[in-house]
Every structure is written in structure tokens, then in C-alpha cells.
Design a protein around this motif. Structure first.
Motif, PDB file in Angstrom:
ATOM      1  N   SER A  14      16.807  10.558  18.392  1.00 34.70           N
ATOM      2  CA  SER A  14      17.158  11.854  17.806  1.00 34.70           C
ATOM      3  C   SER A  14      18.628  11.899  17.395  1.00 34.70           C
ATOM      4  N   ALA A  15      19.504  11.326  18.218  1.00 36.64           N
ATOM      5  CA  ALA A  15      20.930  11.292  17.880  1.00 36.64           C
ATOM      6  C   ALA A  15      21.158  10.463  16.624  1.00 36.64           C
ATOM      7  N   MET A  16      20.438   9.361  16.502  1.00 34.18           N
ATOM      8  CA  MET A  16      20.576   8.517  15.319  1.00 34.18           C
ATOM      9  C   MET A  16      20.077   9.259  14.081  1.00 34.18           C
ATOM     10  N   ALA A  17      18.984   9.980  14.204  1.00 29.81           N
ATOM     11  CA  ALA A  17      18.464  10.752  13.073  1.00 29.81           C
ATOM     12  C   ALA A  17      19.463  11.835  12.660  1.00 29.81           C
ATOM     13  N   ARG A  18      20.088  12.493  13.639  1.00 33.34           N
ATOM     14  CA  ARG A  18      21.099  13.508  13.322  1.00 33.34           C
ATOM     15  C   ARG A  18      22.325  12.860  12.676  1.00 33.34           C
ATOM     16  N   PHE A  19      22.733  11.701  13.180  1.00 34.65           N
ATOM     17  CA  PHE A  19      23.855  10.965  12.603  1.00 34.65           C
ATOM     18  C   PHE A  19      23.561  10.610  11.151  1.00 34.65           C
ATOM     19  N   ASP A  20      22.377  10.084  10.892  1.00 31.17           N
ATOM     20  CA  ASP A  20      21.987   9.692   9.538  1.00 31.17           C
ATOM     21  C   ASP A  20      22.010  10.902   8.605  1.00 31.17           C
ATOM     22  N   ALA A  21      21.485  12.014   9.058  1.00 30.22           N
ATOM     23  CA  ALA A  21      21.471  13.230   8.237  1.00 30.22           C
ATOM     24  C   ALA A  21      22.897  13.725   7.973  1.00 30.22           C
ATOM     25  N   ALA A  22      23.747  13.694   8.984  1.00 29.80           N
ATOM     26  CA  ALA A  22      25.132  14.128   8.802  1.00 29.80           C
ATOM     27  C   ALA A  22      25.880  13.179   7.873  1.00 29.80           C
ATOM     28  N   ALA A  23      25.593  11.893   7.985  1.00 29.52           N
ATOM     29  CA  ALA A  23      26.279  10.893   7.169  1.00 29.52           C
ATOM     30  C   ALA A  23      26.059  11.140   5.688  1.00 29.52           C
TER      31      ALA A  23
END
Length: 154
Positions: A14-23
């Protein structure tokens, strides 16, 4: 899959998905998907390639451009900013070969302000991380089947 990454480490996934979206938040969605598709091509990640090809089409990307993406340097279908982003994607994905050459970084800086360039760099980093984890978690490809034996000469 060798491992259920989401099920085994849902917080990290989930953190990686949020990171990807923020990126990619400051990037045009079509450009972000072109970057993801190109990195996935280079890394040989079939899972991500399929996922991001579909996402690119849903974002309005043209099928002809996706078919020629691997040859973007020779295609008239890509804009200056897209070419700069794809060159940066290739340099970061193949970073062990020559790092990110100054001319590649400078070309990207000509098309993207500092905020968008930072988001582009993080988007490229994120897809490379996704590719590596997906490839590691996937079962190795089965060897091709042996061709059938020829019948004995009679």
C-alpha cells in the motif's frame, strides 16, 4: 506468483502504491504511462507491461504510439517532452551502463520545470522498483517445450 506480495506485506504494498501515485501526480497521465511502459519493456516485466499498456490506452494513448514505443527515437509520433522523458527513463533504467548522462538530464530540464522533473524522476524510480519486485515474485518462465521427435526413418 512465487509470493503474494500484497497479502504477505500489505502495508509495504500500500505504501508503494501511494508512493507511485504521489510520484506521478504532477505529470500528464499519458506521459506517466509511457514512462512506465518503456521501463517495463526494458526490464522485461510482462506483468507491469500489460498493466501499464492497458492504463495508457485508458488514459487515451494511441495504439500506434504504443506499438512503436520501443523505437521512439526513430518515430515521428513522439513530442519533444516525451522524447526527453523516454531518454531519461532509459538512462535511469539502464543506470549501470553510463549513469544518467548530463545531456539527457539537461534535455529533460528543458521540457520540465523543477517540480515536474522531480516527479518524473520519482515516477521512473517507482516503476523500476515495481518491475524488479514483480519479476522476482513471478515464477521463472518455463523452458520452451522440446520439438516433437521426428518419426524414425522407415
Amino acid at each position: 506468483m512465487r509470493i503474494d506480495l500484497h497479502g504477505a506485506a500489505p502495508g509495504v504494498h500500500s505504501a508503494m502504491a501511494r508512493f507511485d501515485a504521489a510520484a506521478s501526480r504532477e505529470l500528464d497521465p499519458g506521459l506517466a504511462e509511457l514512462v512506465r511502459v518503456r521501463a517495463s519493456q526494458l526490464n522485461g516485466c510482462a506483468l507491469c507491461l500489460g498493466l501499464h499498456t492497458r492504463a495508457a490506452l485508458e488514459a487515451g494513448e494511441d495504439e500506434a504510439r504504443l506499438r512503436t514505443l520501443a523505437l521512439w527515437r526513430d518515430s515521428p509520433l513522439f513530442t519533444g517532452p516525451e522524447r526527453a522523458a523516454l531518454a531519461l527513463t532509459e538512462s535511469m533504467t539502464r543506470i549501470e551502463e553510463a549513469g544518467v548522462p548530463e545531456e539527457v538530464f539537461a534535455a529533460a530540464g528543458e521540457h520540465f520545470d523543477e517540480t515536474r522533473l522531480a516527479h518524473l524522476l520519482w515516477t521512473i524510480a517507482a516503476i523500476n522498483a515495481w518491475n524488479r519486485v514483480a519479476i522476482a515474485a513471478a515464477p521463472p518462465a518455463a523452458p520452451p517445450a522440446a520439438p516433437p521427435s521426428a518419426p524414425p526413418a522407415g
